[in-house]
Design a protein around this motif. Structure first.
Motif, PDB file in Angstrom:
ATOM      1  N   THR A  82      20.213  21.337   7.894  1.00 26.37           N
ATOM      2  CA  THR A  82      19.758  21.175   6.508  1.00 26.37           C
ATOM      3  C   THR A  82      20.112  19.787   5.997  1.00 26.37           C
ATOM      4  N   ALA A  83      21.309  19.315   6.296  1.00 27.07           N
ATOM      5  CA  ALA A  83      21.722  17.972   5.878  1.00 27.07           C
ATOM      6  C   ALA A  83      20.762  16.924   6.443  1.00 27.07           C
ATOM      7  N   ILE A 106      14.721  17.892 -10.422  1.00 26.78           N
ATOM      8  CA  ILE A 106      15.035  18.981 -11.350  1.00 26.78           C
ATOM      9  C   ILE A 106      15.544  20.165 -10.539  1.00 26.78           C
ATOM     10  N   THR A 107      16.726  20.671 -10.902  1.00 25.73           N
ATOM     11  CA  THR A 107      17.366  21.706 -10.104  1.00 25.73           C
ATOM     12  C   THR A 107      18.325  22.533 -10.955  1.00 25.73           C
ATOM     13  N   PHE A 108      18.699  23.688 -10.435  1.00 24.83           N
ATOM     14  CA  PHE A 108      19.769  24.477 -11.032  1.00 24.83           C
ATOM     15  C   PHE A 108      21.102  24.161 -10.355  1.00 24.83           C
ATOM     16  N   ALA A 109      21.093  23.319  -9.332  1.00 25.58           N
ATOM     17  CA  ALA A 109      22.312  22.973  -8.598  1.00 25.58           C
ATOM     18  C   ALA A 109      23.226  22.101  -9.457  1.00 25.58           C
ATOM     19  N   GLN A 110      24.479  22.471  -9.493  1.00 31.18           N
ATOM     20  CA  GLN A 110      25.490  21.731 -10.253  1.00 31.18           C
ATOM     21  C   GLN A 110      25.626  20.303  -9.711  1.00 31.18           C
ATOM     22  N   PRO A 111      25.964  19.345 -10.578  1.00 28.80           N
ATOM     23  CA  PRO A 111      26.149  17.960 -10.126  1.00 28.80           C
ATOM     24  C   PRO A 111      27.153  17.816  -8.984  1.00 28.80           C
ATOM     25  N   ARG A 116      26.348  14.907  -4.129  1.00 27.17           N
ATOM     26  CA  ARG A 116      26.804  14.682  -2.752  1.00 27.17           C
ATOM     27  C   ARG A 116      25.623  14.336  -1.844  1.00 27.17           C
ATOM     28  N   LEU A 117      24.452  14.829  -2.186  1.00 23.93           N
ATOM     29  CA  LEU A 117      23.254  14.535  -1.400  1.00 23.93           C
ATOM     30  C   LEU A 117      22.655  13.172  -1.751  1.00 23.93           C
ATOM     31  N   TYR A 118      22.712  12.805  -3.022  1.00 23.99           N
ATOM     32  CA  TYR A 118      22.050  11.599  -3.508  1.00 23.99           C
ATOM     33  C   TYR A 118      22.880  10.331  -3.345  1.00 23.99           C
ATOM     34  N   ALA A 119      24.200  10.447  -3.278  1.00 24.62           N
ATOM     35  CA  ALA A 119      25.094   9.279  -3.311  1.00 24.62           C
ATOM     36  C   ALA A 119      25.179   8.609  -1.942  1.00 24.62           C
ATOM     37  N   LEU A 156      32.375   8.468  -4.113  1.00 25.97           N
ATOM     38  CA  LEU A 156      31.942   9.771  -3.579  1.00 25.97           C
ATOM     39  C   LEU A 156      31.321   9.580  -2.204  1.00 25.97           C
ATOM     40  N   GLU A 157      30.434   8.599  -2.077  1.00 24.34           N
ATOM     41  CA  GLU A 157      29.819   8.323  -0.776  1.00 24.34           C
ATOM     42  C   GLU A 157      30.884   8.012   0.265  1.00 24.34           C
ATOM     43  N   LYS A 158      31.833   7.167  -0.094  1.00 19.56           N
ATOM     44  CA  LYS A 158      32.892   6.785   0.844  1.00 19.56           C
ATOM     45  C   LYS A 158      33.691   8.011   1.285  1.00 19.56           C
ATOM     46  N   SER A 159      34.036   8.874   0.342  1.00 26.98           N
ATOM     47  CA  SER A 159      34.818  10.066   0.691  1.00 26.98           C
ATOM     48  C   SER A 159      34.019  11.007   1.582  1.00 26.98           C
ATOM     49  N   LEU A 160      32.723  11.087   1.365  1.00 22.78           N
ATOM     50  CA  LEU A 160      31.878  11.951   2.194  1.00 22.78           C
ATOM     51  C   LEU A 160      31.717  11.393   3.604  1.00 22.78           C
ATOM     52  N   LEU A 161      31.610  10.074   3.704  1.00 25.39           N
ATOM     53  CA  LEU A 161      31.477   9.452   5.017  1.00 25.39           C
ATOM     54  C   LEU A 161      32.761   9.571   5.828  1.00 25.39           C
TER      55      LEU A 161
END
Length: 188
Positions: A82-83, A106-111, A116-119, A156-161
Motif C-alpha cells: 500500500t505504501a 479531501i479525507t476523513f483521515a486524521q492529519p 505521513r504520506l504527504y511529507a 516528520l519526513e526525516k523521522s519517517l525515513l
C-alpha cells in the motif's frame, strides 16, 4: 445524482478532467455529464497517469487514497504494498502539477496519519490542512507545488525515513494494548 465534478461545473469551473479506475464509473458519468462542454472523463490508474508533466493547475482527490488503504488493518502501520501504491500515486500527481499548482486532498483521515504520506521533499510541495465539521470531521489538505516543506513537516519526513526507534515502537505497542485492555473493563 450530484457529484463533486457536477457541483464544481455548476459553480462555474468548466475545464474539469475526471479520472477513475472503473470503466463503469467513467462510462456512467460521461453519459450523465455529456451536456457539460469542457468536462472530460478518462479511465486511468492514478499510479500511471497518461498526462504530460505540469499539465494541471489543480488536482483534487476525494477519498482515492482512502480507497487504496481500505484493506489496511491499522492506521498505525501501512503495508509495504500500500505504501508503494500511494507513493506511486503521489509521485504522479506531483509530476502532473504545474509550478505553483495545488494538490487538494479531501479525507476523513486524521492529519497524524495522512501527513505521513504527504511529507516527502521529493514531491516538491508544501503541506497545509484544515478540518471541517463537528463530531464527524473531515480534513482538506492543500499541497502547493514548488514550495518547501515546513520545518515541522521536514522533521516528520526525516523521522519517517530514519524509522522508529525501538523505544518509540514499544510506546506505540503499549498504547495500543492499553486501549484494548480498557475495552475489557467496560460492563455490558
Amino acid at each position: 445524482i450530484f457529484s463533486l465534478s457536477g457541483d464544481m461545473y455548476e459553480a462555474g469551473y468548466h475545464s474539469i478532467t475526471n479520472i477513475d479506475y472503473s470503466s463503469v464509473c467513467i462510462s456512467t458519468r460521461s453519459s450523465m455529464y455529456s451536456s457539460c462542454p469542457g468536462m472530460t472523463w478518462h479511465q486511468m490508474d492514478v499510479r500511471q497517469l497518461s498526462f504530460s508533466d505540469a499539465s494541471f493547475d489543480v488536482i483534487l482527490e476525494k477519498a482515492t487514497l482512502d480507497a487504496m488503504m481500505v484493506e489496511e488493518k491499522s492506521p498505525w502501520e501501512v503495508s509495504p504494498d500500500t505504501a508503494c501504491f500511494i507513493h506511486q500515486a503521489l509521485s504522479e500527481i506531483s509530476r502532473c502539477l504545474k509550478p505553483g499548482g495545488r494538490f487538494v486532498s479531501i479525507t476523513f483521515a486524521q492529519p497524524f496519519f495522512r501527513k505521513r504520506l504527504y511529507a516527502r521533499s521529493e514531491y516538491d510541495w508544501s503541506i497545509r490542512h484544515q478540518s471541517y465539521g463537528e463530531g464527524f470531521e473531515y480534513f482538506v489538505f492543500v499541497m502547493t507545488k514548488g514550495e518547501e516543506l515546513s520545518t515541522q513537516d521536514a522533521a516528520l519526513e526525516k523521522s519517517l525515513l530514519e524509522g522508529p526507534s525501538p523505544a518509540a515502537a514499544s510506546a506505540v505497542s503499549l498504547q495500543q494494548e492499553d486501549k484494548e485492555d480498557f475495552l475489557s473493563y467496560i460492563d455490558p
